[in-house]
Design a protein around this motif. Structure first.
Motif, PDB file in Angstrom:
ATOM      1  N   GLU A 115       7.618   4.757  -0.430  1.00 28.08           N
ATOM      2  CA  GLU A 115       8.239   6.059  -0.195  1.00 28.08           C
ATOM      3  C   GLU A 115       9.622   6.086  -0.828  1.00 28.08           C
ATOM      4  O   GLU A 115      10.366   5.104  -0.799  1.00 28.08           O
ATOM      5  CB  GLU A 115       8.353   6.314   1.317  1.00 28.08           C
ATOM      6  CG  GLU A 115       9.010   7.629   1.683  1.00 28.08           C
ATOM      7  CD  GLU A 115       9.186   7.793   3.178  1.00 28.08           C
ATOM      8  OE1 GLU A 115       9.772   8.801   3.601  1.00 28.08           O
ATOM      9  OE2 GLU A 115       8.734   6.893   3.924  1.00 28.08           O
TER      10      GLU A 115
ATOM     11  N   ASP B 128       0.800  -1.222   0.000  1.00 25.48           N
ATOM     12  CA  ASP B 128       0.000   0.000   0.000  1.00 25.48           C
ATOM     13  C   ASP B 128       0.834   1.275   0.000  1.00 25.48           C
ATOM     14  O   ASP B 128       0.460   2.260  -0.618  1.00 25.48           O
ATOM     15  CB  ASP B 128      -0.944   0.010   1.207  1.00 25.48           C
ATOM     16  CG  ASP B 128      -1.978  -1.095   1.136  1.00 25.48           C
ATOM     17  OD1 ASP B 128      -2.246  -1.562   0.010  1.00 25.48           O
ATOM     18  OD2 ASP B 128      -2.500  -1.500   2.181  1.00 25.48           O
ATOM     19  N   GLU B 129       1.955   1.285   0.698  1.00 29.11           N
ATOM     20  CA  GLU B 129       2.748   2.500   0.844  1.00 29.11           C
ATOM     21  C   GLU B 129       4.131   2.302   0.230  1.00 29.11           C
ATOM     22  O   GLU B 129       4.784   1.288   0.454  1.00 29.11           O
ATOM     23  CB  GLU B 129       2.897   2.869   2.324  1.00 29.11           C
ATOM     24  CG  GLU B 129       1.585   3.175   3.034  1.00 29.11           C
ATOM     25  CD  GLU B 129       1.005   4.512   2.618  1.00 29.11           C
ATOM     26  OE1 GLU B 129       1.765   5.359   2.098  1.00 29.11           O
ATOM     27  OE2 GLU B 129      -0.202   4.715   2.806  1.00 29.11           O
TER      28      GLU B 129
ATOM     29  N   CYS C 260       9.186   0.482   1.146  1.00 33.03           N
ATOM     30  CA  CYS C 260       7.857   0.002   0.815  1.00 33.03           C
ATOM     31  C   CYS C 260       7.298  -0.826   1.967  1.00 33.03           C
ATOM     32  O   CYS C 260       8.038  -1.575   2.615  1.00 33.03           O
ATOM     33  CB  CYS C 260       7.920  -0.847  -0.463  1.00 33.03           C
ATOM     34  SG  CYS C 260       6.362  -1.566  -0.958  1.00 33.03           S
ATOM     35  N   GLU C 261       5.997  -0.687   2.208  1.00 30.64           N
ATOM     36  CA  GLU C 261       5.333  -1.493   3.223  1.00 30.64           C
ATOM     37  C   GLU C 261       4.677  -2.711   2.576  1.00 30.64           C
ATOM     38  O   GLU C 261       3.778  -2.568   1.747  1.00 30.64           O
ATOM     39  CB  GLU C 261       4.273  -0.664   3.964  1.00 30.64           C
ATOM     40  CG  GLU C 261       4.853   0.345   4.933  1.00 30.64           C
ATOM     41  CD  GLU C 261       3.777   1.007   5.778  1.00 30.64           C
ATOM     42  OE1 GLU C 261       2.577   0.763   5.517  1.00 30.64           O
ATOM     43  OE2 GLU C 261       4.132   1.763   6.702  1.00 30.64           O
TER      44      GLU C 261
END
Length: 264
Positions: free
Chosen positions: A54, A51-52, A69-70
């Protein structure tokens, strides 16, 4: 953004396949909510999403830098679970974990342990590929969840791994074998389900071979005008590759000196 996010998620899903109590029920980016999916499946399952993402950007370079990254791994169960175990005499038995609060929490604990082991400790081709794509995990967060939607009582666990990612190879450059991307693409090409995705990724990254100056610009993450200004591009035509030097005219002496290409 980085294509490594996609490759990392696919590698994680393959690394978890048949390595936990979820068996083959490992889903990549399922659109349906977890409560709807578990209501249909009933058996233990795992859903992976990213989802995330950066990136610490320098200037206008949106390709290079520290990618973070998550990876979200959702685990859910909605029925009793049977776990194979040893009987202590070399034989196998089956332990049934009941569909109770204690039983579901125990099952989630076991599955979370299996997930971490499959990603970071198993010596399988997919887990090795995943660890190459993820050189470092900076944070691990585990969240508990439960519900009784649609008449189905289930328990869930969400494991969030904050991962550093390797960079995606620059367009027009070669993907070297034994690299993180080389290993991942080789495994994907050998997988009937992922082979077409591997072809798309190779086409996106390999593309048309670039001249050295353009490849340098791609690697540095700078526009072609900037590449020209710092002296690695052609002087005039930014859309054309530089041509080999053929001749030079010395105006002071009104004569032409012809340089023959080496090897001719």
């Amino acid at each position: 953004m980085s294509l490594t996010r996609l490759a990392m998620r696919l590698a994680a899903a393959r690394a978890l396949l048949d390595r936990t109590l979820a068996g083959p029920r490992v889903f990549d980016s399922a659109v349906d909510p977890i409560d709807q999916t578990i209501a249909e499946q009933r058996q233990p399952l795992i859903v992976l999403t990213t989802d995330e993402h950066e990136l610490e950007v320098t200037g206008r370079d949106l390709g290079s830098g520290n990618h973070r990254c998550e990876l979200v791994i959702e685990i859910a169960i909605a029925s009793r679970v049977e776990v194979p175990a040893s009987d202590g005499d070399g034989g196998q038995i089956t332990i049934a974990i009941p569909h109770t609060d204690e039983g579901m929490e125990l099952t989630l604990d076991i599955m979370e342990h299996q997930v971490v082991r499959a990603l970071t400790r198993d010596d399988t081709a997919w887990s090795r590929a995943w660890m190459k794509l993820v050189p470092r995990i900076t944070r691990s967060l585990s969240r508990r969840g439960a519900s009784a939607e649609n008449g189905v009582r289930f328990a869930a666990r969400q494991l969030v791994l904050t991962c550093d990612l390797v960079e995606t190879p620059v367009s027009g450059g070669a993907v070297t074998s034994n690299s993180a991307w080389g290993d991942a693409l080789a495994l994907m090409e050998a997988d009937p389900i992922l082979a077409n995705i591997a072809s798309l990724l190779r086409a996106e990254m390999d593309g048309t071979p670039l001249a050295d100056w353009r490849l340098a610009a791609e690697t540095l993450g700078v526009p072609l005008e900037v590449a020209n200004q710092i002296g690695i591009g052609p002087v005039e035509d930014l859309d054309a590759d530089p041509q080999p030097l053929v001749d030079i005219t010395f105006l002071d002496f009104d004569q032409t000196v012809v340089f023959e290409p080496q090897g001719s």
